[in-house]
Each structure stands twice: as structure tokens, then as C-alpha cells.
Design an enzyme around this catalytic site. Structure first.
Site, short mmCIF file in Angstrom:
data_model
loop_
_atom_site.label_atom_id
_atom_site.label_comp_id
_atom_site.label_asym_id
_atom_site.label_seq_id
_atom_site.Cartn_x
_atom_site.Cartn_y
_atom_site.Cartn_z
N CYS A 131 0.83 -1.20 0.00
CA CYS A 131 0.00 0.00 0.00
C CYS A 131 0.86 1.25 0.00
O CYS A 131 1.40 1.66 1.04
CB CYS A 131 -0.92 -0.02 1.22
SG CYS A 131 -1.93 1.46 1.34
N CYS A 134 -0.44 4.14 2.17
CA CYS A 134 -0.31 3.94 3.61
C CYS A 134 1.14 4.14 4.06
O CYS A 134 1.40 4.72 5.10
CB CYS A 134 -0.72 2.52 4.03
SG CYS A 134 -2.18 1.89 3.23
N ASP A 135 2.09 3.62 3.29
CA ASP A 135 3.47 3.52 3.77
C ASP A 135 4.47 4.41 3.03
O ASP A 135 5.63 4.50 3.44
CB ASP A 135 3.96 2.06 3.65
CG ASP A 135 3.08 1.11 4.45
OD1 ASP A 135 2.54 1.56 5.48
OD2 ASP A 135 2.92 -0.05 4.06
#
Ligand code: NAP
Length: 303
Positions: A131, A134-135
């Protein structure tokens, strides 16, 4: 006993909820993760008709709130098994709880496919991610790689190029599945380097990811130093809870046509978990409407 029991609160499930509730049907959704499904991780959506630009999170939140406003109830828990009883009603087992429903909409979506490499699992959170939104921020100023040739991979590469020193976009073929417009955009970005005809063969590094061994289709082998690998090689359907209820194709997708009807009467499949050619946000939403209205018709005709 609810009229329509929807498994999954992604775009397809929430859209089905809105349509079912607006038909006056008692509608319940059970979701095992968070609402929104995969779209929550999209930094920006630019191809949903009527919305020039919206983040995946804002889109999902609006959809969730709209479903609740229409009277849909949503709980967060996994489904273990669904069975049909002799009366034609469905029993949905979720831990110690058993729900009863007149119809079921399977909108379970799909999960990220893994590369299947040694130490892939152990390096999640230590360089390996599925992701980018997200990261991505953890890799500010670093070199990273994205693996895949679809829309997700190219969008991830574009997104990461804004944070990272360099982004390698690694794809196993020369041709990409991604939309031409996205590819053109990525090619214009100086810190994205395309590596085609190559697969990731090994993850290097002890405690954290430090590099990748690449195997090229022409037989050559190379290594690149990266601290992040974003795997974007497609999805696998999450249909294990319904495998004994409806027929699945060899890849695990619920067999259903554009009318969303499965091989079991009273069960409908919507969104990425069903057999279909085009898995897009707009087709997931459309499936939700079709499945809910088909469920309404089934209830009125047969129960
Ligand atoms: P996808 O379109 O299925 O692409 C997966 C890519 O991963 C393909 O290029 C495939 O290569 C590659 N791949 C598969 N298995 C691999 C393996 N074991 N090793 C190396 N490479 C592998 O997946 P996606 O990009 O996640 O997109 C899924 C669906 O969502 C698509 O319909 C896409 O259009 C849609 N989507 C839409 C948007 C948007 O509308 N904005 C954004 C994201 C995704 P091959 O090409 O060689 O098979």
C-alpha cells in the site's frame, strides 16, 4: 431475519446497501476490516463519473455515511460460513453469532496478491509494502521499487515519486495493462525509472530490505539497492467464506454474470469478487445497484 445481508463494505457492498435500503428492505452489512475496501488506499480518483477528483478515503467515507443515512446497519466482524436452509433462508455464521437473511449479496472484494518470495512475509513493515498511500511517507528521500504493470503499480509509482529520491517501476513484460494516460504521466517524471521484462527474484537485506535481485527475461540477472518494495501485482478474490455456497471459477471468483446472479438462488455477487472483465470503481458501484435490485425482485417473487 434481514431481507438483504451484504458481506463486505467496499464500494460494491455499500452501493448495494444504499439501493436495498431505498427499496424498503431491511439491510445489514458485515465487514471484516474497515469500510471502503481497496479504494480507501487510492490517493486520488479521477475517473469516477461526476467527480473530477476525490481521494479514496473521502469517497469511501461519503459512501459509508450515505448507506448509514439510508438506514443500513453495519457491523465489523468476519463471516466464517454461509448456508441455505430447507426454507430457502440463509444462515450466516460469524464467530459465535448466527445471522439469518432472505438473500445474500457477496461483495467481499479481493486482497493483494503476494509475490511468493522467501522472507516476503517477514519483511512486511521492514521495506515490503502492498500500500503506497499507507506507507509511502516512510520512504521519503529513499530509493524504492514498485512491482507490477497495472493501474495500481503506475499510480503507486507516480505517488511515490513525490516522496522518494528514485522509483524503479519493475514489470515482467514490455507492455503494460495500465491506462495510456497514466503511463504517459509516469514517463514524464524524472525520478521514475522503468525496468521492463524483469521479475523480482530475491529480497536482499537482513533486518530490513536493502535491495532486490532481478531476473530478466533474456536470462540476465541484476541487483538494485532499494529500501522499499511496493508490490502491486493484482488481487486474489476473498471468497473462502462462500466456497460451499456458490460456484467459484478456477481462480476463486464467484461465477456470476452482469445480472450478479450466482449459481445459488437468492445469492448475488457484486464487485471485484465476481467473474467480470472490468474491475473499476464505477463497475463495483453498478454491481451493487444491480445485485440489490435483483435481491429485491427475488424477495418479492419467491418469499
Ligand atoms: P492488474 O490490472 O491485474 O495488474 C496486475 C499487474 O501485475 C499486471 O501487470 C501483471 O502482469 C502483474 N503481475 C501479476 N502477477 C505477477 C507476478 N506474480 N509477478 C510479477 N507481476 C505480476 O491489477 P491492479 O493494477 O491492481 O488493478 C486491478 C483492477 O483495478 C484493474 O481493473 C485496474 O484497472 C483497476 N484499478 C483502477 C484504478 C482507477 O480506476 N483509477 C486504479 C487502480 C486499479 P501482466 O500484465 O504480465 O499480467
Amino acid at each position: 431475519m434481514v431481507d438483504v445481508f451484504i458481506i463486505g463494505a467496499g464500494t460494491a457492498g455499500l452501493s448495494a446497501g444504499i439501493y436495498a435500503a431505498r427499496e424498503g428492505l431491511k439491510t445489514h452489512i458485515l465487514e471484516h476490516k474497515v469500510y471502503g475496501g481497496q479504494i480507501v488506499n487510492s490517493p486520488v480518483i479521477k475517473n469516477y463519473p461526476g467527480m473530477k477528483e476525490v481521494s479514496g478515503y473521502d469517497f469511501a467515507t461519503a459512501l459509508y455515511e450515505q448507506a448509514k443515512q439510508e438506514g443500513v446497519t453495519v457491523d465489523f466482524s468476519g463471516v466464517d460460513q454461509v448456508t441455505k436452509d430447507e426454507r430457502g433462508f440463509f444462515r450466516i455464521q460469524s464467530g459465535d453469532t448466527v445471522h439469518e437473511a432472505k438473500t445474500v449479496v457477496v461483495a467481499t472484494g479481493a486482497a493483494n496478491r503476494r509475490l511468493g518470495l522467501d522472507r516476503e512475509q517477514e519483511l512486511i513493515g521492514r521495506g515490503v509494502s502492498y500500500c503506497a498511500t499507507c506507507d509511502g511517507a516512510f520512504f521519503r528521500g529513499k530509493k524504492v521499487a514498485v512491482n507490477g504493470g497495472g493501474n495500481t503499480a503506475v499510480m503507486d509509482a507516480i505517488f511515490l515519486a513525490g516522496y522518494c529520491e528514485k522509483v524503479y517501476l519493475i514489470h515482467r513484460r514490455e507492455e503494460f495493462r495500465a491506462e495510456q494516460q497514466l503511463l504517459d504521466q509516469a514517463k514524464e517524471i524524472d525520478n521514475i525509472q522503468f525496468i521492463t521484462g524483469a521479475t523480482v527474484a530475491r529480497l536482499e537485506g537482513e533486518e530490513v530490505l536493502q535491495g532486490l535481485e532481478l531476473n530478466f527475461n533474456n536470462g540476465s540477472i541484476d541487483e538494485i539497492a532499494v529500501s522499499g518494495l511496493f508490490v502491486a501485482i493484482g488481487q486474489v478474490p476473498e471468497t473462502s467464506a462462500v466456497q460451499s455456497l456458490v460456484a467459484l471459477d478456477p481462480s476463486g471468483y464467484v461465477i456470476a454474470g452482469e445480472d450478479c446472479r450466482t449459481t445459488t438462488e437468492g445469492v448475488f455477487a457484486a464487485g471485484d469478487c465476481r467473474t467480470k472483465d472490468i474491475r473499476q470503481l464505477v463497475t463495483a458501484a453498478a454491481d451493487g445497484a444491480v445485485a440489490a435490485l435483483a435481491a429485491a425482485k427475488y424477495i418479492r417473487a419467491s418469499l
